[in-house]
Each structure stands twice: as C-alpha cells, then as structure tokens.
Design a protein around this motif. Sequence first.
Motif, PDB file in Angstrom:
ATOM      1  N   ILE A 126      37.151  31.783  51.599  1.00  0.00           N
ATOM      2  CA  ILE A 126      38.585  31.868  51.877  1.00  0.00           C
ATOM      3  C   ILE A 126      39.133  33.215  51.424  1.00  0.00           C
ATOM      4  N   SER A 127      38.690  33.679  50.261  1.00  0.00           N
ATOM      5  CA  SER A 127      39.178  34.965  49.753  1.00  0.00           C
ATOM      6  C   SER A 127      38.786  36.106  50.679  1.00  0.00           C
ATOM      7  N   VAL A 128      37.523  36.102  51.096  1.00  0.00           N
ATOM      8  CA  VAL A 128      37.074  37.154  52.015  1.00  0.00           C
ATOM      9  C   VAL A 128      37.803  37.042  53.351  1.00  0.00           C
ATOM     10  N   GLY A 129      37.970  35.801  53.821  1.00  0.00           N
ATOM     11  CA  GLY A 129      38.687  35.610  55.090  1.00  0.00           C
ATOM     12  C   GLY A 129      40.121  36.100  55.024  1.00  0.00           C
ATOM     13  N   ILE A 130      40.795  35.816  53.916  1.00  0.00           N
ATOM     14  CA  ILE A 130      42.171  36.289  53.754  1.00  0.00           C
ATOM     15  C   ILE A 130      42.210  37.818  53.746  1.00  0.00           C
ATOM     16  N   SER A 131      41.265  38.420  53.053  1.00  0.00           N
ATOM     17  CA  SER A 131      41.240  39.883  53.006  1.00  0.00           C
ATOM     18  C   SER A 131      41.019  40.482  54.391  1.00  0.00           C
ATOM     19  N   ILE A 132      40.101  39.889  55.140  1.00  0.00           N
ATOM     20  CA  ILE A 132      39.832  40.401  56.490  1.00  0.00           C
ATOM     21  C   ILE A 132      41.057  40.221  57.381  1.00  0.00           C
TER      22      ILE A 132
END
Length: 818
Positions: free
Chosen positions: A601-607
């Motif tokens: 989720i963190s990586v997805g939010i950043s992307i």
Amino acid sequence: QQQPQQQQDINTMETSANRRNSNSENSSSSSDNDNDQRRNGTLTTKHRQSLLRIHNDNIITQGSQRHVVPEPSSSSTATTTFTSGMNGNNAGNMGRRWSSTSSIHNNNNINNSTSGTRMRRTPNVTTNANATAGTDSEDDGDPEEWVHRHGQIARDVLCCSSQRNSSSNGNGRGCLDWWSSLIPMVAWLQVYQWKRWFVTDIMAGLTVAVMIVPQSMSYAKLAGLPVQFGLYSSLVPIYAYAVFGSSRQLGVGPVALVSLLLSTGLTMILEQDGITPETTDSYDAIYATLALQTSVLVGISYIGMGILRLGFVTIFLSHAVISGFTSGAAIIIGLSQLKYIFGYDIPNDKSLHKMLGNIFSNIDQFNWKTFLLGTACIFTLMGMKKMSQKYPQRFKWTRAAGPLVVTVVSIVLQVALDLQARGIPIVGHIPKGLPKFTGSAVFPLTEIHHLSVVVLSIVLVGFMESIAIAKTLAQKHNYELDSSSELIGLGVANLMSGLFGGYPVCGSFSRSAVNNDSGAMSGISAIVTATVVALVLLFLTPVFELLPLATLAAIVISGVISLVDYPEAIYLWKVHKFDFGVWMCAFLGTLFLGVELGLGISVGISILLVLYESAYPPTAVLGRLPGTHQYRNVKQYPGVETYDGIVCIRIDAPIYFANTQHIREKVQKYYRRAQEQLSVSHHQQDPEEGQQVFVANEEPPKVQFVVLDMSPVAHVDTSALHTLQDITSSFRKNDGVQLCLSNPNPRVMHRLVKSGLADDIGRDHIFVSLHDAVNYCLSHMDAKELESMHAAASENTARELSDDTKTDDDLEVGAEKM
C-alpha cells in the motif's frame, strides 16, 4: 471638413499605441531603465549561450539579421538563423527570436553584435562565449543520454586497460583509481590519517560491538531464527561491507524491520505449502534454509541494481509514506515480543486486531516474573537513552552501553539466582566457533518464485533505510556517496551473509548513530566490531547462553519505540493535510493488513502520487511585474500587468504522454477565460474614460496570441509534439489565434525543428524570452489596429465624398426642374 478630424483621430491612436509600446521605459527613471537594459543584456547573452548549440558554425552579421552558415563537413548539424530587430518586410517584427533550424550539438563560438534598430530592449553587446554541450542535469532528463552515460561508467569501471594504468602523461587515470571505483576501501585508505583517526576508530568499533552482540541475538529471535544467526549476520557481512561499502560510518547488520519482514514472509510461504512446526519435524531446518536463500537473493538483487545504476529508485517513496509504514511496523514488532515479556506463548499474526486477540486469549497464563524482568530492562534502556540525549557531554556513552548493561546484569542474576529454575526462560545452547560455509545449503535456488515477494520487500526497505542514514552521515563528514555504489556494498554484504550462515542485513539507525557519535571516520571501526563478534563466537558463547529471553525482548522493544514517528504525524496534520492522509493510509494499512500488504500500500500510494503529480503538472497565467521585464503568476502577484488580446501561460514540467491531455485542457481553459473577460470588459466600458475610438461596425475584441513559456519544460516527446500541433491548428483554424513559444531549451528546440512543428508555428513566433514575445505581439496588434483604422478612415472618406457628390447631383437636378 471631416478629413482633418479623421486624421486627428488616427494620430491620437498612433500616439496611444506608441505609449503602450514604451510603457516599461516610462514606468521607471532613466537610470533604472539603463540598469534594466544592462541586466537584460546579460540575461540575453546567457540565453544565447544556452540556446545556440552550434558546432563549428560561422556567424555572419548582416544588418539586423544574423545567419548561421554551417561548414560542409558538419552534416549532422542543422542551420540556425537568429533574428534580432526588424527586417524591411515586416514593420511589426520586434524582439529576439528563433527563425530557422536550431542545432543542439557540441560547443560553439559565437560572436554576437546587435544592431539595436528599433529595439527597445536590445543593447549593443559583443559577446565571445563558449557554450557547452550541456550539463549533467540536462543529460539526466533524456533516457538515451542516461543509458549512454551509465553504460560508459560501467565500461570505465570494468575496463582497466594498460594505457590507463600509466598516468605519467597526466591524461589518463591510474590503476589505483580504477581499483578505488571497484573497492571503496581503497579510496578512503588513500586519505586515511592513521595518527589522528586510528584510535578513535578502534574505540567506535568497540562501542558498537558492545551494542551489536545482544541486539543481533534479539533480532534473530524476532526473525524466527536461533540467536547464533544474528551473530553470524554481524560477522562476515560487516567485514564485506567495510571493504565494498561506500559509507564510512554506516552500521550494517541485523535490524528489526528486516527481521520482521523475513519472519512474516517466510511463515506465510511455509503455511501456504502446509508446513508448520506442528506438522513438520524439520520445520526449523527448512525455515533456516529459506532464510539463507533469501539473503543470497537479496545480495544478488542489490548487486544487479548497483551495476544498472538504479540507486534512484527510493526517491519514489515519499517521507510521509516511509514514516507511516515504519511506525506501523514498529508497533507490530513490539507486540510480537510481548510473549517473552508476559511469559506465555502468543501466536504471531500479521494484523493488529488479531494479535491483540491472541494476547488476551491466554492472559490467565501471565508470568509476573518475566514481566518484572522485562519491564525493568525496558525502563533501564529507555532511561539510559534519555540520559544520553539530555546530557550529551557527560553521559553520551550510556546510549551504546545500555544493551550491554542489561545483558550483563541479567546474566549475573541468572548465575546468582538461577532464573531458569524460577520460571524465566533463557537463550540456551549457542554453537561455539565461527560460521561455516553454507553455500551447499543455499544452492540450487529452487524457491525463487516463492521468495520473490519477500526479497523485493527486504530489498526496498533495506536500501531505503540504509541510503537515508548513509547520505546523512556522508553529508555531515563532507564526502561523496554514490547510491549505486552503496547498492553494490550492501549486495556483497548480504551475499556473504547468506553464504556464511546469516540472514539479510542493512544499515541500522541506532548503531550508525552510536558509531558516528563515537568518532568513527572509516570502515576500520566496522572491522573492529566484526572482530569482537568473532571473539564472542570463539570464547564467550557459554556466557551468552545464560541470557534471559525477556532481556532480548526488552532490547528489541526499546529499539523500536523510537521508530513510532508520531511527531511526524502531528507535524503533517498542522502543515499538509494531504500528506497526513497519506501517512495514515500507510500506517493503518500496515497495522491492520499486515507488513507485506502495508508495504505494498505504501509503495502504491507513492507511485500514485508520482503519477498524479506527473499527469497534472502546475500551470499558470503570467503577467508582467510593473516596471520590470519579469513575468509572474497572476494568482501569486495580483498587481501584475496583463495585456488585452494576449494570454501568457507557463507550463512547469516536461511535456510527455502522461500530461498532454491536462496541458491541452489548461491552455484551452485559459484562452476561453481570457476571451470571456475581454467580452465582458468590452460591454462594460466606462464612457467617461475620454478615449476616442472608431465605433464603425466595431466588433468585440478577441484574443489574438497565446504565448507558452517553455522555460521549465526540460523535454518533450512525440505525444507532446502532436498535442502542440493540434493546439496550433485549432487556434489558427477556428479563432485565428497565433501560438507563440518562448525560451525553449536546446533539446526541446531540436525536437520542434525535427518534427516540423517549428515551421508550422512559424520561426518568427519562437522567442528567446517571454518579454520579447509580448513585445512582438503588442507591435503586431498595434500595426493591425492602425491598418484597420486607416482602412476605416479611407472608407469613411470615400463614403463622404460619395454623399457630397450625390448631394451636388440632387441640387443640380432640383435646379433644372426649377
């Protein structure tokens, strides 16, 4: 009688137009105007140097036209004509602009002399400048340049030819320099000051060793491995990083976050295959083998990323995302250690609510003895850490000595009181001696497809944590640190860890801070630390077998408490609510969905944030600051001057396929808004202004020019070129509006010329500066207005002559009838 009045009206309008063209000069004193012109001349020279990249071209000045004549041999270099002033065929053509093909190659020598004929802002300047082929920042923006530059670096590092071994001629690099590129240890040994730094490095290494021995054992238990795995991970990997790592103060070894990722990831993989401690006798051996293979795969991944120069990947994770994920993971880590504090078995789980349920389901088995020992150790560790922060001069050593103090006290209590017999479990057997080579257990790597998610999460989190610490320390000690070289150093450390009985390692916040505060200046401190760990494995394992598990859990909990970054959440709430929402998404996702999903989720939010910012770049309508040549955002500076019929728009990002639709919509929106404002102001004109205007068949004014400021646009792709082509055609066909461009950089100008868009827009409508473009538009509008006024005056004169003739004829006819 009417003709003198019409001529007077024309003269009045000419005077008004001339006054509008020279309002910038009239808005300041003559001395300020001279300073502005000199300042503008300097800016113009810089623009010419950056825009005109022409290799071996001869500039021939003819009047106010400057032509670039290419040499016959420069077949790859396009020709350029740089126009300044006016030619005889265009009375309204003012300003400096691109008017022919631009070249973006190599160096050029330009001798510029400016005529200054009817140029309000063109001083007589002679410049002899050498324009460079481009800066690193410009090259980084082009994928082709990126591949070429990083490929050349790899070839330079891997190829140490005999010609480069000899640097006697002063042109090549010596073999020692090439070895420094491959092995960073060679680089810092060349500048190492043995008399000043050696003793402090030894002391720093001993201090970190005191801290790492109990910590590594604790983190191994957190990872679900025997305690000796933590000690093995603090031996060979540290030696390897001291040789291949680029940071001189980074404390590499086991850390809590990576240990948690390994534990949850491997447990999930084995559960999916139906392998559990209850159903499989060899569960511990299978788990340990997967941990070794994970470490080797992490090392290979790091080395591959370093060779490919992919050290920039962590920039896509925002600080809010990292902080939220780390805070959530820290709480999960702390809860996973409560089973050693409470004294009964608590099944681990990846989510907060299930773990809380497991804790309270067997609360009747609570062991107050382990709880007393564990909480006492936690308060002791936290108190010593606070003491070092409050009194850094006198008690700085207490932060590093805390784990050793509670370890020694706990071992003494075990020896004196036999805590194990009283219901407090201890570590137990630790194999004596140095780790063996485990390559036969690692290979072949048959579980790569199962371990891919675990490896990816550890690679991302480990490098993100390590590079953040390493860059901070490098900046503090004033030396360069390359992210890609750091990847190789971490990769070798993890590879050696997997081949010598360890599990994945990365940089530690706490140990790096202690190492730096203790005066470490090089990797010698890391070598000392690893040597102490080796001595512990050789001679002191029977002592650490007496260490209570509650003490190890207390060391882990005290270490992760500082990772709960609630002050950052409070700061984000006060400063930026959107970033606070991002922090909460990463934090809650990690707490309630598990560490793996939380990281995803963190990586997805950043992307998504990167994509959003890329697809919706900021744009602005610009106006001129009164009395200057500077143009600023009309929202930021409400007092700027705008011109009827001209819309100046700035695009603050590169234009490519992801944002072309947004930019098209913004340009159309700004154009329609300006047109509506013109129509409204035309219908609401104040009749008391005293302006004389020809009202004969007067139509509402229209926007005639849309000027795009291309200064912030680093590059354009083919989708951007097609979009600009569509905007140009739409304006020209439907509304008769002319699109102008100002200050495109050489790469953008090269694409415009190659695509033919520069010809379609018109070379006379591409300018060096926004002020030049506005001057041209105003001159063109004034010339067009005067032309229409002359035509209207001629038409009125002809009509009046016709009426007079008709009146005379009527009089003659009436006289004849009488």
